[in-house]
Design an enzyme around this catalytic site. Structure first.
Site, short mmCIF file in Angstrom:
data_model
loop_
_atom_site.label_atom_id
_atom_site.label_comp_id
_atom_site.label_asym_id
_atom_site.label_seq_id
_atom_site.Cartn_x
_atom_site.Cartn_y
_atom_site.Cartn_z
N ARG A 19 8.73 33.95 59.48
CA ARG A 19 9.73 34.95 59.09
C ARG A 19 10.44 35.57 60.30
O ARG A 19 10.78 36.75 60.31
CB ARG A 19 9.08 36.04 58.23
CG ARG A 19 8.76 35.54 56.83
CD ARG A 19 8.16 36.63 55.98
NE ARG A 19 6.88 37.06 56.54
CZ ARG A 19 6.32 38.25 56.34
NH1 ARG A 19 6.94 39.13 55.58
NH2 ARG A 19 5.16 38.56 56.87
N LEU A 21 13.45 35.16 61.34
CA LEU A 21 14.82 35.62 61.08
C LEU A 21 14.81 36.97 60.35
O LEU A 21 15.60 37.85 60.64
CB LEU A 21 15.61 34.59 60.28
CG LEU A 21 17.10 34.91 60.14
CD1 LEU A 21 17.78 34.91 61.50
CD2 LEU A 21 17.80 33.92 59.22
N SER A 432 7.81 51.43 41.42
CA SER A 432 7.39 51.52 42.82
C SER A 432 8.10 52.66 43.54
O SER A 432 9.24 53.00 43.22
CB SER A 432 7.66 50.20 43.53
OG SER A 432 9.02 49.88 43.47
N TRP A 560 8.07 33.81 39.00
CA TRP A 560 7.91 34.08 40.42
C TRP A 560 6.66 33.45 41.00
O TRP A 560 6.18 33.83 42.06
CB TRP A 560 7.97 35.60 40.68
CG TRP A 560 9.32 36.15 40.32
CD1 TRP A 560 10.43 35.43 39.95
CD2 TRP A 560 9.71 37.51 40.27
NE1 TRP A 560 11.48 36.27 39.69
CE2 TRP A 560 11.07 37.55 39.87
CE3 TRP A 560 9.05 38.72 40.51
CZ2 TRP A 560 11.78 38.75 39.71
CZ3 TRP A 560 9.76 39.91 40.37
CH2 TRP A 560 11.09 39.92 39.98
N HIS A 693 19.64 49.08 45.61
CA HIS A 693 19.67 48.02 46.63
C HIS A 693 20.40 48.45 47.88
O HIS A 693 20.48 47.71 48.84
CB HIS A 693 20.28 46.75 46.04
CG HIS A 693 19.50 46.26 44.85
ND1 HIS A 693 19.86 46.57 43.56
CD2 HIS A 693 18.37 45.53 44.77
CE1 HIS A 693 18.98 46.04 42.73
NE2 HIS A 693 18.07 45.40 43.44
N1 GLN Z 1 7.88 48.05 38.47
C1 GLN Z 1 8.50 47.27 39.50
C2 GLN Z 1 8.90 48.16 40.66
O1 GLN Z 1 9.29 49.24 40.44
C3 GLN Z 1 9.71 46.55 39.00
C4 GLN Z 1 10.37 45.76 40.09
C5 GLN Z 1 11.52 44.89 39.65
O2 GLN Z 1 12.17 45.12 38.70
N2 GLN Z 1 11.81 43.86 40.35
O3 GLN Z 1 8.84 47.77 41.79
#
Ligand code: GLN
Ligand code: ZN
Length: 753
Positions: A19, A21, A432, A560, A693
């Site tokens: 990793r 980069l 999270s 995933w 994001h």
């Molecule tokens: N419960 C996850 C979080 O909050 C959902 C993450 C996601 O949607 N990719 O990180």
């Protein structure tokens, strides 16, 4: 005739075997590394990548699949199509990263899934004002670099049809703009010819999805025009992720010299029947670029030999870029010998391509040892007891429709409101909270044995206590524990379930500098013990407000992971669903009144062709329902979806029958609510009111504006207020500021109702 190369891959990973980069780019963002130092990391990685392919004996090497962030963004730069809002940023690299991630002044491009993979590309924005101009510096620079190293470079660019079909348009139909960009591609081809390039690869993966006759005709015209140029390299049009279908005969009729076909996701039969392929160089994607299983070399050779009888010439390749698999099995010391012998990561796949090329040119005797090793590995895999657990299979066989059904949602709403009274427009978060340095340090220390499990647990509880205290201070309504103990929302569960293996270093780029380590689902799935109950119980013990139990759904766990290829995905999904169901029942017994089962990947696995979609949605929704229908009516099931355009799966979202669905909408501006209304969706919904994001802190006004817009589509009784995704990638300061504004905005808008 053009030189017909024999062995290649369609593209390479770029994040670096360790990793490198990712780390360099993030240091650059943090101001700790300058542009020259970043460029030298990039250059080094490119050199290593090409060297490995040259050493494997490849006579054509993809150049240009390197990227500091994303290949679609690179293509937008190449065509001069960055949005006007970043045009004022003078520094080229900073402009690029601003388009990718936003900054305090500008919002970034939208991000969405690359076909049915877990890679996210940046969606170019094309408006009537976009004036395309060719900016070939990146590709020409990398070509010069490769040539200086003696690499047989085959530059790779995304094709005009795919670029336009995947972009977001304001005004006009995408392919109407072909006439503006095809001349730029023509110009590029001429410059590549000047540079002495023999082959160029033009990626057109959009052609493996359903395309209208007009789109096929436009494609045909593009490649008629490009192949009619006299000063150009030979053109390889590359497809991947499925069959070309009617696009294959269309391409064969043009003057392009080569076509790359995916023989893993697609089928050989659809290729060999096409008249005219005897005039083409076929790049046969027989080695799976998306999954990590060792190739059945015998079957691949059969396919290659069949194809060779029909095609003008054949090269051995991967089915797609190796972007989607980890670099190498080296360093995966914890894998047991049996499992290891079933696997091939990037480096091992490169060797498989080389082996197959030798087998194809010199006969099977020349690769006898490799063939017998592969057969032996396949035999141990088929016989391994971990792949067949009777108890699980019996339980699945005994399931009935009742196991996938709850009482009607309207009835549940009444009992849930009595169980858990909430204000109008309840506020919550997606799960999270920031993965702080302290969390990362603790996790690393545990891994290295510097602290024991008890100390790790103590530190994670400290994080949970902080997050609960923060949410109480901010006055959110439904709390979360913050997921500090989760390195990743899929891996965390995979590590606790039998049947999965978590790699040590199997990193794959997810977007930009973000990497994930997909676990390997190799056997039958069993939950030896509860996975989240202790954390939930601790968090709930700290507050009188409801804490959400937080789980990942079966479809996302599969999407995933690298999945087993020896049984239908639907069966694997139900196995995972049973494990999640058992967890919901345990959480409920421990006092959870709200349980969120995240399915952000529901859209991602949707087959690219409409004819295959119904069957997928049936099993995907069925698995979700199996995982959530074991709880009482009083327990509210929430789900969360993100990262995609939901239009095509909107009916399935309703089919999930979750009491509340939080859904990414900040970046796609609430359009999703209209789509939900159109299918009569009448459950709770939390359209993300700001984009997590980007590091920007949204103002109260901005969030209130989003809420007012949402209220035009959804009655207040059903509307929830939340960010558009989990907060783990954000910093604590911006999170606190953003959530304070979110709670305030909810208050302001509540007062208006
Ligand atoms: N419960 C996850 C979080 O909050 C959902 C993450 C996601 O949607 N990719 O990180
Ligand atoms: Zn999300």
């Amino acid at each position: 005739m053009t030189f017909a190369f024999t062995a290649t891959v369609l593209g390479s990973p770029r994040i670096g075997p360790r990793r490198e980069l990712k780390k360099a780019v993030e240091s650059y963002w943090a101001g700790k590394l300058d542009a020259d130092a970043l460029e030298s990391v990039g250059k080094d990685l490119r050199r290593q990548t090409w060297a490995e392919l040259v050493d494997a004996g490849f006579d054509s090497v993809p150049v240009g699949t390197f990227s500091y962030y994303d290949q679609m963004l690179d293509t937008a730069v190449m065509l001069g199509a960055l949005p006007a809002r970043v045009a004022g940023i003078d520094n080229e690299l900073d402009r690029y990263f601003a388009a990718a991630r936003g900054n305090s002044e500008v919002t970034p491009l939208e991000m969405t899934k690359w076909f049915d993979t877990n890679y996210h590309y940046l969606v170019p924005e094309i408006t009537p004002a976009t004036t395309f101009t060719l900016n070939p510096a990146k590709v020409l620079g990398e070509v010069a670099e490769a040539k200086a190293l003696g690499v047989p470079a085959r530059p790779v660019v995304i094709g005009p049809v795919t670029f336009l079909l995947l972009a977001k348009f304001e005004g006009g139909a995408p392919l109407d703009r072909l006439d503006e960009i095809v001349p730029l591609y023509a110009d590029l081809l001429s410059r590549l010819a000047d540079a002495g390039i023999e082959w160029v690869q033009i990626d057109e993966p959009a052609l493996v999805a359903d395309r209208t006759d007009a789109e096929l005709a436009a494609t045909r015209s593009v490649y008629d025009r490009l192949s009619a140029l006299d000063h150009r390299p030979a053109i390889l049009v590359a497809s991947y992720f499925g069959d070309l279908g009617p696009a294959l005969p269309a391409l064969v009729e043009t003057g392009v010299e080569g076509i790359a076909v995916d023989l893993v996701a697609g089928s050989l039969g659809s290729v060999v029947e096409v008249p005219g392929i005897e005039r083409k160089h076929l790049v046969a994607g027989v080695v799976d670029g998306r999954n990590i299983w060792r190739s059945g070399l015998d079957g691949s050779l059969d396919a290659l030999e069949t194809l060779r009888e029909r095609a003008g010439s054949v090269a051995v390749s991967t089915s797609c870029s190796l972007l989607h698999v980890p670099y190498s099995l080296d360093g995966e010391d914890a894998i047991d010998g049996a499992l290891r012998s079933w696997l091939a990561f990037g480096s091992e796949k490169i060797r498989e391509v080389a082996t197959l090329a030798t087998g194809l040119s010199s006969g099977r005797d020349a690769i006898a040892r490799e063939l017998s090793e592969t057969r032996a590995a396949a035999a141990t895999r088929a016989a391994d007891p971990r792949l067949h657990d009777d108890a699980i299979r019996d339980r699945l066989a005994a399931l009935t429709e009742a196991d996938r059904n709850r009482r009607p949602a309207a009835e549940r709403r009444v009992v849930q409101a009595a169980e858990l009274p909430l204000p109008q427009l309840p506020t919550t978060t997606i799960g999270s909270y920031p993965q702080t340095t302290a969390i990362r340090v603790a996790r690393a220390a545990l891994r290295k044995g510097e602290i024991d499990q008890a100390e790790y647990q103590r530190r994670m509880q400290g994080e949970i206590a902080d997050v609960i205290a923060l949410q109480e201070k901010l006055d959110l309504d439904v709390l979360v524990h913050g997921e500090p103990e989760r390195n990743d929302m899929v891996q965390y569960f995979a590590e606790q379930l039998d049947g999965f293996f978590a790699t040590a270093n199997g990193w794959v780029q997810s977007y930009g500098s973000r990497c994930v380590r997909p676990p390997i689902l190799f056997g039958d799935v069993r939950r030896p013990k509860p996975m989240t109950v202790e954390w939930f119980t601790y968090a709930q013990s700290l507050t009188d407000k409801p804490v959400k139990g937080m789980l990942t759904g079966p479809v996302t766990i599969l999407a995933w992971s690298f999945v087993r290829d020896d049984q239908p995905l639907a069966e694997s999904a139900d196995q995972v669903a049973l494990a999640i169901r058992d967890e919901t029942v345990d959480l409920e017994a421990s006092g959870a009144t709200v349980i969120q089962v995240d399915e952000p990947a529901l859209r991602e696995l949707l087959p690219l062709r409409a004819a295959d979609q119904r069957a997928y949605l049936d099993w995907a929704v069925g698995a979700f329902l199996l995982s959530t229908s074991g709880v009482a009516d009083t327990t509210a099931i929430h789900t969360h979806l993100c990262y995609s355009e939901f239009g095509e799966v909107i009916g399935a979202i309703a089919g999930l029958d979750a009491d509340v669905t939080s859904i990414e909408a900040a970046r796609s501006h609430m359009e999703v609510l209209d789509d939900l209304n159109a299918v009569g969706f009448d459950l709770g919904v939390g359209p993300g009111v700001y984009d997590i994001h980007s590091p920007r802190v949204p103002s109260v006004d901005e969030i209130a504006g989003s809420l007012r817009a949402a209220l035009k589509a959804v009655p207040a009784e059903r509307l929830w207020v939340n960010p558009d995704c989990g907060l783990k990638t954000r910093g604590p300061v911006e999170v606190e500021a953003s959530l304070r504004n979110l709670v305030e905005a909810a208050r302001v808008v509540r007062a208006e109702i």
